[in-house]
Design a protein around this motif. Structure first.
Motif, PDB file in Angstrom:
ATOM      1  N   ARG A   1      11.328  38.434  19.586  1.00 20.85           N
ATOM      2  CA  ARG A   1      12.165  38.201  21.106  1.00 20.85           C
ATOM      3  C   ARG A   1      11.872  39.151  21.659  1.00 20.85           C
ATOM      4  N   TRP A   2      12.371  39.267  23.254  1.00 20.78           N
ATOM      5  CA  TRP A   2      11.585  40.043  24.658  1.00 20.78           C
ATOM      6  C   TRP A   2      13.140  39.634  25.221  1.00 20.78           C
ATOM      7  N   ASP A   3      12.703  40.559  25.851  1.00 16.91           N
ATOM      8  CA  ASP A   3      13.661  40.730  26.990  1.00 16.91           C
ATOM      9  C   ASP A   3      12.449  41.409  28.305  1.00 16.91           C
ATOM     10  N   MET A   4      13.591  41.389  29.514  1.00 19.11           N
ATOM     11  CA  MET A   4      12.843  42.270  30.784  1.00 19.11           C
ATOM     12  C   MET A   4      14.259  42.731  31.643  1.00 19.11           C
ATOM     13  N   MET A   5      14.383  43.757  32.646  1.00 15.75           N
ATOM     14  CA  MET A   5      14.882  44.960  32.611  1.00 15.75           C
ATOM     15  C   MET A   5      14.596  44.900  33.790  1.00 15.75           C
ATOM     16  N   GLU A   6      15.145  45.155  35.085  1.00 18.40           N
ATOM     17  CA  GLU A   6      14.751  45.585  36.535  1.00 18.40           C
ATOM     18  C   GLU A   6      14.533  47.302  36.361  1.00 18.40           C
ATOM     19  N   SER A   7      13.771  48.097  36.811  1.00 13.60           N
ATOM     20  CA  SER A   7      14.857  49.630  37.342  1.00 13.60           C
ATOM     21  C   SER A   7      14.324  50.244  38.188  1.00 13.60           C
ATOM     22  N   GLY A   8      14.803  50.395  39.393  1.00  9.38           N
ATOM     23  CA  GLY A   8      14.474  50.987  40.866  1.00  9.38           C
ATOM     24  C   GLY A   8      12.892  49.564  41.292  1.00  9.38           C
ATOM     25  N   GLY A   9      11.948  50.378  41.369  1.00  6.81           N
ATOM     26  CA  GLY A   9      11.163  49.473  41.825  1.00  6.81           C
ATOM     27  C   GLY A   9      10.022  48.820  40.798  1.00  6.81           C
ATOM     28  N   ASP A  10      10.142  48.835  39.247  1.00  9.81           N
ATOM     29  CA  ASP A  10       9.647  48.278  38.320  1.00  9.81           C
ATOM     30  C   ASP A  10      10.507  47.571  37.685  1.00  9.81           C
TER      31      ASP A  10
END
Length: 277
Positions: free
Chosen positions: A169-178
């Motif tokens: 399983r995978w997912d993605m999040m955003e943090s600032g410019g990353d």
């Protein structure tokens, strides 16, 4: 006393102005540094990878208990595989996420369906589809979320051969410019990880659960700066932090492809069920 208050207010204003100017200067310098580091035509380069001691110890413990890696272990057959004549098997569900219609014959192909064009996202207890982001903490409520797009049913999966290989399983999040891409897998061999990137693609090759292969290429949603990107292997996941080159919001990580066949890998509900992670 009034004069003293005015002096204090003026002093505070000067301090605030100086702080804002400093923050603006730092932001400007960071933007210039990123611009200098970004090269759209740069060749593929390895990303910095930090391996935690906990991850090494977990893998070594698995080896010590007799869990020998087996790279040739047969995988279970895919569910609802196509029949010998190329037609979907009776009862095969529509390949569009969120559509519950099943194949009953040639007339089933192309009927209207409501589905989710995005992928499932699991983050900090919340569950939602990347396309509509109707959030919930209840897994069954997540599965029953009505689709947000109208399309035509399809029962033949171009990547049906890939569904025979288990994927984590995978997912993605955003943090600032990353953009932070996390793959949830245990017993990853810390000495058998290949991770590299260009400004538009990410390549990851590794083994997990004592020998299950994962070899993927991600056509990223937006450009990144490989020199400023890095990864960390932890006990139960590998987390890849990518520095975005343009700061644009990503709705998802991009297109995940099998590195060998070039076929797209999409997470299905059977790969997203709650587990021990």
């Amino acid at each position: 006393e009034e004069q003293q208050q005015r002096q204090q207010q003026q002093k505070q204003k000067q301090q605030d102005d100086a702080q804002r100017q400093h923050q603006a200067y730092v932001a400007q310098q960071e933007a210039l540094r990123q611009q200098a580091a970004f090269d759209a035509n740069a060749p593929e380069m390895p990303l910095r990878l930090r391996i935690s001691q906990v991850a090494r110890e977990a893998y070594q413990e698995a080896l010590d208990t007799g869990m020998t890696p087996d790279f040739n272990k047969p995988r279970p057959a895919a569910k609802n595989a196509d029949t010998a004549n190329g037609e979907p098997a009776q009862g095969t569900k529509c390949k569009h996420a969120g559509c519950e219609k099943k194949y009953e014959g040639p007339h089933s192909e192309g009927q209207k369906c409501r589905y989710h064009p995005g992928g499932p996202v699991f983050h900090e207890g919340e569950k939602y589809w990347s396309c509509c982001k109707r959030r919930t903490i209840n897994f069954h409520e997540f599965l029953s979320t009505p689709g947000c797009a109208i399309g035509r049913c399809t029962f033949k999966d171009k990547s049906s051969a890939l569904t025979q290989v288990e994927v984590p399983r995978w997912d993605m999040m955003e943090s600032g410019g990353d953009a932070v891409f996390a793959i949830y897998a245990r017993k990853i061999d810390p000495d058998n990880i290949e991770l590299s990137a260009t400004s538009t693609k990410l390549r990851l090759k590794m083994t997990w659960e004592m020998g299950k292969p994962l070899d993927i290429v991600i056509e990223l949603k937006g450009p990144i700066i490989p020199q400023m990107s890095h990864a960390e292997l932890r006990d139960k996941k590998i987390e890849i932090t990518m520095k975005k080159a343009d700061g644009v919001h990503w709705r998802h990580v991009g297109k995940v492809l099998d590195a060998n066949s070039g076929l797209e890998i999409k997470q299905r509900s059977e790969f997203a069920l709650p587990n021990a992670f």
